[in-house]
Design an enzyme around this catalytic site. Structure first.
Site, PDB file in Angstrom:
ATOM      1  CB  CYS A  86      -0.971  -0.049   1.185  1.00 55.58           C
ATOM      2  SG  CYS A  86      -2.402   1.042   1.010  1.00 55.58           S
ATOM      3  CG  HIS A 191      -3.144  -3.769   3.554  1.00 54.38           C
ATOM      4  ND1 HIS A 191      -2.171  -3.133   4.287  1.00 54.38           N
ATOM      5  CD2 HIS A 191      -3.808  -2.785   2.888  1.00 54.38           C
ATOM      6  CE1 HIS A 191      -2.232  -1.826   4.097  1.00 54.38           C
ATOM      7  NE2 HIS A 191      -3.222  -1.592   3.242  1.00 54.38           N
ATOM      8  CD  GLU A 193      -0.486  -5.828   6.034  1.00 55.46           C
ATOM      9  OE1 GLU A 193      -0.746  -4.613   6.114  1.00 55.46           O
ATOM     10  OE2 GLU A 193      -0.198  -6.392   4.956  1.00 55.46           O
TER      11      GLU A 193
END
Length: 215
Positions: A86, A191, A193
């Site tokens: 990002c 993302h 994660e």
């Protein structure tokens, strides 16, 4: 396995990424403040998501001047693996480590939702991913842009790593993530994660991070 996560003023995903790498992959995670340099040779350097320097001027435009980025550039030029997620992707383009730019979403609205990613099987990253992956996005400036010559070069060189199944932001050629020609620097807007928790039912981030760490 050692990972360095660079923290900028305004980063808000650094601890998220670090916790995942430590808890799920057993990595030794070191956090590097943007004003500091590092001279070691970790297995991976991560530029996390967030709003570095408040996204003033352009997203990532100020972060590229941080002293830590001198170490990141030096590390990358020696073949070290770098992941920018990002805002980290935006910083990589601003720093010239990846081609193109991330522009305002075509709707001019912030978009936060799960999207389906399609891995490119012929990517020089060689992550070995083929199945669609459901990964969250959260950005206001995530529309990938480059001129036609650059886009064609990315396609020819196998530098497109991920595409959106249904384009959420107006990225040219549905691009969600790219790498450099050597395949050691990856930038992506989604993302991974945030897709690592069985309690949310989202686990598709794990094969991405696992493939990158074991590359």
């Amino acid at each position: 396995m050692k990972v360095r996560v660079v923290t900028f003023p305004g980063s808000n995903c650094d601890k998220d990424m670090g916790s995942v790498l430590q808890n799920d992959f057993g990595a030794e995670v070191l956090y590097t403040w943007h004003k500091d340099h590092f001279e070691d040779n970790p297995d991976l350097v991560v530029l996390p998501g967030g709003f570095s320097f408040g996204d003033y001027l352009r997203c990532g435009a100020m972060a590229k001047f941080s002293p830590a980025m001198e170490s990141v550039v030096s590390y990358a030029k020696k073949g070290g693996k770098v992941l920018g997620v990002c805002n980290g992707f935006q910083i990589l383009t601003e720093a010239g480590l990846l081609p193109g730019a991330l522009l305002h979403n075509r709707t001019l609205k912030y978009v936060c939702k799960d999207v389906d990613l399609l891995p490119s099987e012929n990517s020089v990253m060689g992550l070995g991913l083929s199945n669609p992956l459901s990964i969250p996005i959260a950005h206001g400036e995530g529309a990938y842009f480059a001129d036609e010559e650059t886009l064609n070069r990315l396609e020819t060189n196998g530098q497109v790593v991920f595409r959106y199944k249904e384009n959420p932001n107006g990225s040219l050629r549905d691009i969600a993530g790219i790498c450099n020609e050597k395949g050691n620097i990856l930038g992506m807007m989604p993302h991974p994660e945030r897709a690592m928790n069985p309690y949310t039912g989202k686990l598709d981030g794990k094969p991405i991070l696992s493939a990158l760490l074991n590359k």
